[in-house]
Design an enzyme around this catalytic site. Structure first.
Site, PDB file in Angstrom:
ATOM      1  N   ASN A  90      24.737   6.040   3.202  1.00  0.00           N
ATOM      2  CA  ASN A  90      24.127   4.707   3.139  1.00  0.00           C
ATOM      3  C   ASN A  90      24.700   4.041   1.889  1.00  0.00           C
ATOM      4  O   ASN A  90      24.305   4.360   0.771  1.00  0.00           O
ATOM      5  CB  ASN A  90      22.604   4.883   3.045  1.00  0.00           C
ATOM      6  CG  ASN A  90      21.872   3.560   3.011  1.00  0.00           C
ATOM      7  OD1 ASN A  90      22.487   2.496   2.942  1.00  0.00           O
ATOM      8  ND2 ASN A  90      20.559   3.630   3.053  1.00  0.00           N
ATOM      9  N   ARG A 143      25.052   4.337   7.785  1.00  0.00           N
ATOM     10  CA  ARG A 143      24.039   3.316   8.039  1.00  0.00           C
ATOM     11  C   ARG A 143      24.681   1.955   7.762  1.00  0.00           C
ATOM     12  O   ARG A 143      25.226   1.726   6.675  1.00  0.00           O
ATOM     13  CB  ARG A 143      22.849   3.515   7.101  1.00  0.00           C
ATOM     14  CG  ARG A 143      21.825   2.446   7.303  1.00  0.00           C
ATOM     15  CD  ARG A 143      20.679   2.558   6.351  1.00  0.00           C
ATOM     16  NE  ARG A 143      19.690   1.533   6.659  1.00  0.00           N
ATOM     17  CZ  ARG A 143      18.650   1.284   5.911  1.00  0.00           C
ATOM     18  NH1 ARG A 143      18.434   1.976   4.812  1.00  0.00           N
ATOM     19  NH2 ARG A 143      17.809   0.347   6.252  1.00  0.00           N
ATOM     20  N   GLY A 161       7.742   0.275   3.404  1.00  0.00           N
ATOM     21  CA  GLY A 161       8.342   0.976   2.254  1.00  0.00           C
ATOM     22  C   GLY A 161       8.582  -0.043   1.167  1.00  0.00           C
ATOM     23  O   GLY A 161       7.796  -0.973   0.999  1.00  0.00           O
ATOM     24  N   ASN A 162       9.675   0.104   0.417  1.00  0.00           N
ATOM     25  CA  ASN A 162      10.015  -0.944  -0.546  1.00  0.00           C
ATOM     26  C   ASN A 162      10.342  -2.238   0.195  1.00  0.00           C
ATOM     27  O   ASN A 162       9.957  -3.317  -0.204  1.00  0.00           O
ATOM     28  CB  ASN A 162      11.181  -0.490  -1.422  1.00  0.00           C
ATOM     29  CG  ASN A 162      10.718   0.561  -2.413  1.00  0.00           C
ATOM     30  OD1 ASN A 162       9.710   0.382  -3.083  1.00  0.00           O
ATOM     31  ND2 ASN A 162      11.425   1.673  -2.478  1.00  0.00           N
ATOM     32  N   GLY A 163      11.097  -2.080   1.293  1.00  0.00           N
ATOM     33  CA  GLY A 163      11.248  -3.169   2.258  1.00  0.00           C
ATOM     34  C   GLY A 163      10.294  -2.867   3.402  1.00  0.00           C
ATOM     35  O   GLY A 163      10.078  -1.696   3.720  1.00  0.00           O
ATOM     36  N   ARG A 194      10.363  -8.611  -2.364  1.00  0.00           N
ATOM     37  CA  ARG A 194      10.718  -9.788  -1.556  1.00  0.00           C
ATOM     38  C   ARG A 194       9.465 -10.580  -1.198  1.00  0.00           C
ATOM     39  O   ARG A 194       8.408 -10.003  -0.941  1.00  0.00           O
ATOM     40  CB  ARG A 194      11.426  -9.370  -0.266  1.00  0.00           C
ATOM     41  CG  ARG A 194      12.748  -8.663  -0.486  1.00  0.00           C
ATOM     42  CD  ARG A 194      13.454  -8.457   0.852  1.00  0.00           C
ATOM     43  NE  ARG A 194      14.594  -7.574   0.717  1.00  0.00           N
ATOM     44  CZ  ARG A 194      14.703  -6.397   1.337  1.00  0.00           C
ATOM     45  NH1 ARG A 194      13.739  -5.948   2.132  1.00  0.00           N
ATOM     46  NH2 ARG A 194      15.775  -5.658   1.155  1.00  0.00           N
ATOM     47  N   ASP A 203       5.753  -1.108  -6.937  1.00  0.00           N
ATOM     48  CA  ASP A 203       5.410   0.173  -6.338  1.00  0.00           C
ATOM     49  C   ASP A 203       3.924   0.207  -5.952  1.00  0.00           C
ATOM     50  O   ASP A 203       3.047   0.026  -6.799  1.00  0.00           O
ATOM     51  CB  ASP A 203       5.718   1.274  -7.368  1.00  0.00           C
ATOM     52  CG  ASP A 203       5.616   2.643  -6.767  1.00  0.00           C
ATOM     53  OD1 ASP A 203       6.669   3.208  -6.400  1.00  0.00           O
ATOM     54  OD2 ASP A 203       4.474   3.160  -6.645  1.00  0.00           O
ATOM     55  N   MET A 204       3.666   0.444  -4.674  1.00  0.00           N
ATOM     56  CA  MET A 204       2.289   0.392  -4.184  1.00  0.00           C
ATOM     57  C   MET A 204       1.384   1.401  -4.884  1.00  0.00           C
ATOM     58  O   MET A 204       0.236   1.093  -5.214  1.00  0.00           O
ATOM     59  CB  MET A 204       2.286   0.615  -2.657  1.00  0.00           C
ATOM     60  CG  MET A 204       0.942   0.507  -2.023  1.00  0.00           C
ATOM     61  SD  MET A 204       0.148  -1.107  -2.286  1.00  0.00           S
ATOM     62  CE  MET A 204       0.864  -2.101  -0.991  1.00  0.00           C
ATOM     63  N   ARG A 205       1.916   2.615  -5.120  1.00  0.00           N
ATOM     64  CA  ARG A 205       1.082   3.632  -5.775  1.00  0.00           C
ATOM     65  C   ARG A 205       0.622   3.148  -7.151  1.00  0.00           C
ATOM     66  O   ARG A 205      -0.540   3.280  -7.522  1.00  0.00           O
ATOM     67  CB  ARG A 205       1.888   4.924  -5.955  1.00  0.00           C
ATOM     68  CG  ARG A 205       1.374   6.064  -5.122  1.00  0.00           C
ATOM     69  CD  ARG A 205       2.270   7.242  -5.246  1.00  0.00           C
ATOM     70  NE  ARG A 205       3.686   6.853  -5.165  1.00  0.00           N
ATOM     71  CZ  ARG A 205       4.684   7.692  -5.021  1.00  0.00           C
ATOM     72  NH1 ARG A 205       4.441   8.982  -4.971  1.00  0.00           N
ATOM     73  NH2 ARG A 205       5.927   7.284  -4.947  1.00  0.00           N
ATOM     74  N   GLY A 237       7.002   4.881   3.362  1.00  0.00           N
ATOM     75  CA  GLY A 237       6.278   5.486   2.234  1.00  0.00           C
ATOM     76  C   GLY A 237       4.834   5.021   2.126  1.00  0.00           C
ATOM     77  O   GLY A 237       3.924   5.826   1.923  1.00  0.00           O
ATOM     78  N   GLY A 288       3.079   3.239   4.631  1.00  0.00           N
ATOM     79  CA  GLY A 288       2.411   3.436   5.924  1.00  0.00           C
ATOM     80  C   GLY A 288       2.010   4.878   6.166  1.00  0.00           C
ATOM     81  O   GLY A 288       0.961   5.161   6.753  1.00  0.00           O
ATOM     82  N   GLU A 297      15.031   8.149   9.057  1.00  0.00           N
ATOM     83  CA  GLU A 297      16.209   7.361   9.424  1.00  0.00           C
ATOM     84  C   GLU A 297      17.496   8.184   9.339  1.00  0.00           C
ATOM     85  O   GLU A 297      18.412   7.996  10.136  1.00  0.00           O
ATOM     86  CB  GLU A 297      16.297   6.129   8.515  1.00  0.00           C
ATOM     87  CG  GLU A 297      15.205   5.112   8.859  1.00  0.00           C
ATOM     88  CD  GLU A 297      14.964   4.071   7.790  1.00  0.00           C
ATOM     89  OE1 GLU A 297      14.370   4.431   6.750  1.00  0.00           O
ATOM     90  OE2 GLU A 297      15.370   2.916   7.968  1.00  0.00           O
TER      91      GLU A 297
HETATM   92  P1  ADP Z   1      12.209   2.869   0.806  1.00  0.00           P
HETATM   93  O1  ADP Z   1      11.892   1.615   1.537  1.00  0.00           O
HETATM   94  O2  ADP Z   1      12.988   2.647  -0.457  1.00  0.00           O
HETATM   95  O3  ADP Z   1      12.754   3.980   1.685  1.00  0.00           O
HETATM   96  P2  ADP Z   1       9.722   4.380   0.847  1.00  0.00           P
HETATM   97  O4  ADP Z   1       9.638   4.330   2.340  1.00  0.00           O
HETATM   98  O5  ADP Z   1       9.900   5.713   0.212  1.00  0.00           O
HETATM   99  O6  ADP Z   1      10.810   3.396   0.262  1.00  0.00           O
HETATM  100  O7  ADP Z   1       8.385   3.713   0.296  1.00  0.00           O
HETATM  101  C1  ADP Z   1       8.183   3.490  -1.060  1.00  0.00           C
HETATM  102  C2  ADP Z   1       6.793   2.914  -1.246  1.00  0.00           C
HETATM  103  O8  ADP Z   1       5.832   3.852  -0.752  1.00  0.00           O
HETATM  104  C3  ADP Z   1       6.443   2.643  -2.701  1.00  0.00           C
HETATM  105  O9  ADP Z   1       5.784   1.399  -2.837  1.00  0.00           O
HETATM  106  C4  ADP Z   1       5.485   3.771  -3.014  1.00  0.00           C
HETATM  107  O10 ADP Z   1       4.556   3.445  -4.035  1.00  0.00           O
HETATM  108  C5  ADP Z   1       4.773   3.905  -1.690  1.00  0.00           C
HETATM  109  N1  ADP Z   1       4.031   5.170  -1.604  1.00  0.00           N
HETATM  110  C6  ADP Z   1       4.498   6.424  -1.568  1.00  0.00           C
HETATM  111  N2  ADP Z   1       3.480   7.312  -1.575  1.00  0.00           N
HETATM  112  C7  ADP Z   1       2.334   6.590  -1.637  1.00  0.00           C
HETATM  113  C8  ADP Z   1       0.950   6.900  -1.694  1.00  0.00           C
HETATM  114  N3  ADP Z   1       0.513   8.149  -1.691  1.00  0.00           N
HETATM  115  N4  ADP Z   1       0.068   5.882  -1.725  1.00  0.00           N
HETATM  116  C9  ADP Z   1       0.475   4.609  -1.738  1.00  0.00           C
HETATM  117  N5  ADP Z   1       1.769   4.243  -1.694  1.00  0.00           N
HETATM  118  C10 ADP Z   1       2.693   5.212  -1.657  1.00  0.00           C
END
Ligand code: ADP
Length: 407
Positions: A20, A95, A214-216, A245, A287-289, A335, A337, A393
């Site tokens: 990728n 990708r 995820g991030n996107g 975004r 970052d959601m976490r 991440g 979801g 993916e």
């Molecule tokens: P990418 O789009 O770069 O592949 P990911 O699918 O790994 O990214 O998703 C990253 C996101 O998932 C980040 O915002 C991260 O904080 C969130 N995330 C991962 N684990 C958790 C969790 N346990 N609770 C809430 N959000 C989470």
């Protein structure tokens, strides 16, 4: 049997190197397409800068970092391969973010298709040159190996014209190909087919909504196995509020902010892509976490960012129901979801009209404790079935690569 298959001794599983390539990064994973194992993976980032770094992650999760100062894509690939020298790579899968209207399926790469992918830079000036560069260096490095391109947009080529067109002058589409392309296609396809298998149905029997967060982030309506609408558009900027975004926005905001701040258009676009979304609203993080933790400690901006994220997500999901007759399942992945029971809960609160009833225990376990349908987080009598299905993916790209070689 193709000559490629004949090269793989019967006592070992074929390995596909999944690449990728971004503008300043190169992600890779060595994958067994049959078993779906990631044998080793890694990321070279900050390429062409003094801080260029290569991180290699083993299947067990241990990580090692190496400074690869000033390395570009070709040097990063060389460096990566030094760490993979004990493996026999059978094929390479790339990708590719945007295949435009040219590619509605994965393809075996040759000189002509490499040129055609590079030519997509007219509609995808950020992603296409980066993807094309990754393909170019890998084809030079492995001239003897079959290489395949898997497009994020291909799955969405089934979206009907009334859904993929914008309300702009006809010429913008006819001459400039301004339309919705949609992204994350491999993920939306993968989780919808996984869900069909979990429900013991064929994808052709189902109409589902998928939310890749995820991030996107994007959502997709899938009818009888085909994408019929999605939230991302001409670029990945449209649709949901994401990590950085902005998602849907009135285009008139751009000249307004330009006039008020004096910022050039390029900088405003950069802000909408890289400094908006969860990061822009919260002022803390994309970052959601991190935001969920900040909310617990009383940070109001973090709470608001999460609330906007969940509301816009629900709103976009409901918009997609226009493309379906019914919703057999709503599938969360990515991440956020897959891991955030809080985001799923708050989003479903805005989807009351579809009748979801969450099972709090199943939601807390991300669906792992459901015994009948793995991933189920709604109650047995919920009107809307809600599932958590992990995406993969890299595996889709590895399998597409293997399938194309075998066909
Ligand atoms: P990418 O789009 O770069 O592949 P990911 O699918 O790994 O990214 O998703 C990253 C996101 O998932 C980040 O915002 C991260 O904080 C969130 N995330 C991962 N684990 C958790 C969790 N346990 N609770 C809430 N959000 C989470």
């Amino acid at each position: 049997m193709t000559s490629t298959q004949a090269q793989v001794p019967s006592d070992r599983h074929p390995l596909v190197l999944v690449i990728n390539s971004g503008s300043s990064s190169l992600k890779f994973a060595l994958v067994t397409p049959e078993g779906g194992e990631i044998v080793v993976s890694g990321l070279a980032e900050r390429l062409n800068s003094p801080d260029a770094l290569l991180e290699i992650k083993s299947a067990e999760g241990s990580k090692e970092s190496y400074a690869i100062s000033t390395a570009g894509h070709a040097e990063a690939l060389d460096e990566m391969l030094r760490h993979l020298s004990s493996y026999h790579i059978d094929a390479v899968g790339h990708r590719v973010v945007n295949g435009g209207e040219k590619f509605n399926a994965s393809i075996l790469l040759d000189d002509d298709s490499e040129t055609a992918i590079a030519a997509c830079s007219d509609i995808a000036p950020v992603h296409a040159p980066a993807n094309a560069l990754g393909i170019h260096v890998a084809r030079k490095k492995f001239p003897e190996l079959p290489q395949v391109a898997v497009f994020d947009t291909a799955f969405h080529q089934s979206i009907p014209e009334h859904a993929f067109r914008y309300g702009v002058p006809d010429e913008w589409y006819e001459t400039h190909r301004v339309r919705k392309y949609g992204f994350h296609g491999t993920s939306h396809w993968f989780v919808s087919t996984q869900a069909a298998a979990l429900l013991r149905k064929s994808p052709e029997e189902l109409q589902v909504l998928t939310a890749h967060l995820g991030n996107g982030s994007s959502v997709c309506a899938i009818r009888e196995g085909k994408s019929v609408d999605t939230s991302m558009g001409f670029t990945p900027l449209e649709g949901l509020v994401m990590g950085t975004r902005c998602g849907d926005i009135d285009a008139n905001v751009l000249p307004f902010i330009q006039q008020r701040t004096g910022l050039p258009l390029s900088e405003i676009i950069d802000i909408l892509n890289k400094k908006s979304g969860l990061l822009g609203i919260s002022g803390i993080s994309s970052d959601m976490r991190t935001l969920l933790a900040a909310e617990v400690s009383g940070n109001e901006k973090a709470r608001l960012a999460v609330e906007i994220f969940c509301y816009k997500l629900a709103r976009n999901l409901l918009a997609l129901t226009a493309a379906l007759d019914r919703v057999d399942a709503l599938i969360f992945t990515g991440g956020i979801g897959e891991n955030s029971s809080v985001v799923r809960h708050r989003t479903l609160d805005h989807l009351r009209i579809l009748g979801p009833v969450l099972d709090p225990e199943l939601n807390a376990s991300n669906g792992a404790s459901a015994t009948d349908i793995r991933g189920r987080i709604s109650t047995v009598d919920s009107r809307l079935l809600v599932l958590v299905v992990p995406t993969n993916e890299e595996l889709v790209i590895a399998r597409e690569t293997a399938n194309l070689l075998h066909s």
